[in-house]
Design a protein around this motif. Structure first.
Motif, PDB file in Angstrom:
ATOM      1  N   ASP A  25     -22.286  -2.096 -30.415  1.00 29.30           N
ATOM      2  CA  ASP A  25     -22.405  -2.903 -30.093  1.00 29.30           C
ATOM      3  C   ASP A  25     -20.885  -4.818 -29.284  1.00 29.30           C
ATOM      4  O   ASP A  25     -19.661  -3.513 -29.748  1.00 29.30           O
ATOM      5  CB  ASP A  25     -22.871  -4.599 -30.804  1.00 29.30           C
ATOM      6  N   TYR A  26     -21.196  -5.267 -29.207  1.00 24.51           N
ATOM      7  CA  TYR A  26     -19.975  -6.241 -28.754  1.00 24.51           C
ATOM      8  C   TYR A  26     -19.067  -6.660 -29.829  1.00 24.51           C
ATOM      9  O   TYR A  26     -17.390  -6.322 -29.833  1.00 24.51           O
ATOM     10  CB  TYR A  26     -20.239  -7.299 -27.476  1.00 24.51           C
ATOM     11  N   PHE A  42     -19.219 -10.600 -24.645  1.00 29.10           N
ATOM     12  CA  PHE A  42     -19.738 -11.553 -26.111  1.00 29.10           C
ATOM     13  C   PHE A  42     -20.323 -12.369 -26.536  1.00 29.10           C
ATOM     14  O   PHE A  42     -21.418 -11.964 -26.788  1.00 29.10           O
ATOM     15  CB  PHE A  42     -18.303 -10.968 -26.412  1.00 29.10           C
ATOM     16  N   ALA A  59     -18.919  -0.634 -26.816  1.00 31.13           N
ATOM     17  CA  ALA A  59     -19.787  -1.008 -27.032  1.00 31.13           C
ATOM     18  C   ALA A  59     -21.757  -0.898 -27.045  1.00 31.13           C
ATOM     19  O   ALA A  59     -22.899  -1.155 -26.512  1.00 31.13           O
ATOM     20  CB  ALA A  59     -19.565  -2.555 -26.198  1.00 31.13           C
ATOM     21  N   TRP A  71     -15.062  -8.437 -20.989  1.00 27.09           N
ATOM     22  CA  TRP A  71     -15.875  -8.612 -21.798  1.00 27.09           C
ATOM     23  C   TRP A  71     -15.557  -9.969 -22.511  1.00 27.09           C
ATOM     24  O   TRP A  71     -17.058  -9.641 -23.227  1.00 27.09           O
ATOM     25  CB  TRP A  71     -15.800  -6.974 -22.922  1.00 27.09           C
ATOM     26  N   SER A  74     -16.959  -3.061 -30.356  1.00 29.23           N
ATOM     27  CA  SER A  74     -16.310  -3.551 -29.431  1.00 29.23           C
ATOM     28  C   SER A  74     -14.534  -3.991 -30.070  1.00 29.23           C
ATOM     29  O   SER A  74     -13.299  -3.529 -30.072  1.00 29.23           O
ATOM     30  CB  SER A  74     -16.297  -3.378 -28.436  1.00 29.23           C
TER      31      SER A  74
END
Length: 386
Positions: A350-351, A224, A346, A220, A354
């Protein structure tokens, strides 16, 4: 030195095998006609196979030796890997990847036990250095896969070539994988079960937190940077390279750092660096800080898995086969759970949130390392074999 070289080659082969097929997933997806959701379920087969295979691999190594586990699992991988490139459907691909994960776990546990034998023979804390070669093997495998894809080489022929190269290397050096057996090994292997050893559960907490963070960062990091920092997809892809290179290079310094600080202080310090990198990355809304954060995360997480495995392997009176298998199995659950858990968080937020959760998870590692040190000290007082 030949034993050390042989184990190094086993680590590099493992990383190369994994990266060679993983980097050609887009072509495999087209081959089996799978969308992202269905393909994601099939890919879970690898992680599930690894989680299921670790404990049996430890028991196999205890009974037949690390050398047998490495040689047999590698030979079977030479046969299985090209078959992945021939998968005609998602169902077949999922089954092949489940078997692949099981064999990778057997090879992984066997080579880590072989590495422990080398560490004992040479009386040098080389485990992080061996794991650096897994990273370099993965880098070589991904670069080779990119070249094969760019040249239009079909997946099956590329994977067959990888197997042939692996077979040649293993044929030359595989017999030198150490398989030391201490006196009274059979009795030691039948001692206290790993599940009844508190220190192994605490070391398992170290590796599951580390594995979750590593899997999340691997899968991820680009998302991001694209969604939270506004960089292009091409630029965001560099984040994985930064993370991977930082991890590999840091592991090369592992022997020197572990000699200077000891394994527990190294775990505490390195994981603190990783947590700090992730926190700064989330809180500072600058793209270059994001790359810096992933670099610090890779450099810090680099030591968690190999050092914890080394501590697990040296915690009993035997050769550490069952202990390493037990802790490895816990680690693989982290690798398996991390990416989907990150995706769920997420999706709900959102990222940034996370990765903030990932930072909190990594922040658990220093406390777990301190706990493992206390438990190990108590065990040494209670028993001369620890």
């Amino acid at each position: 030195m030949s034993a050390r070289t042989s184990v190094t080659v086993a680590f590099a082969l493992n990383g190369g095998f994994y990266a060679s097929w993983a980097t050609r997933i887009p072509e495999l997806s087209e081959q089996v006609g799978a969308g992202p959701g269905v393909l994601g379920l099939a890919l879970l087969g690898t992680a599930a196979g690894m989680a299921l295979g670790a404990n049996p691999a430890g028991r196999l190594c205890a009974r037949f030796g690390a050398r047998s586990a490495v040689l047999v699992s590698a030979v079977l991988l030479f046969v299985l890997v090209p078959m992945v490139g021939l998968a005609p459907s998602v169902a077949v691909l999922a089954v092949l990847l489940l078997l692949f994960g099981f064999l990778i776990a057997t090879l992984d546990v066997g080579m880590n036990i072989g590495a422990m034998h080398v560490v004992r023979r040479l009386d040098r804390p080389l485990m992080p250095v061996f794991h650096a070669w897994f990273s370099f093997g993965g880098l070589a495998g991904s670069l080779g896969a990119g070249a094969a894809s760019g040249a239009g080489l079909p997946v099956v022929w590329h994977l067959l070539l990888v197997s042939v190269i692996g077979a040649v290397l293993l044929g030359v050096l595989g017999r030198e994988v150490p398989d030391d057996r201490p006196a009274g090994h059979a009795h030691a292997a039948g001692g206290v079960a790993p599940m009844r050893r508190p220190v192994l559960w605490v070391l398992g907490l170290v590796v599951v937190c580390s594995g979750l963070a590593e899997g999340a960062s691997t899968d991820w990091s680009a998302m991001f940077l694209v969604h939270e920092r506004g960089v292009s997809t091409a630029s965001a892809a560099v984040a994985f390279a930064v993370f991977s290179v930082a991890m590999a290079v840091s592991r090369l310094t592992g022997e020197r750092l572990e000699r200077r600080f000891g394994p527990y202080r190294l775990l505490i310090g390195a994981s603190s660096v990783a947590a700090l990198g992730l926190v700064v990355m989330v809180l500072v809304p600058l793209a270059w800080v994001g790359y810096l954060g992933f670099g610090l995360a890779g450099a810090g997480l680099a030591f968690c898995f190999p050092v914890a495995l080394s501590l697990a392997g040296s915690s009993g009176s035997g050769s550490g086969e069952r202990e390493i298998g037990f802790v490895s199995g816990i680690a693989y659950t982290g690798y398996m759970a991390g990416p989907p858990a990150m995706g769920g968080i997420a999706s709900a937020s959102d990222y940034s949130v996370s990765f903030g959760v990932v930072a909190l998870i990594v922040a658990v590692i220093p406390a777990a390392a301190k706990g493992a040190a206390v438990l190990r000290a108590r065990a040494k007082v209670a028993s001369p074999v620890g």
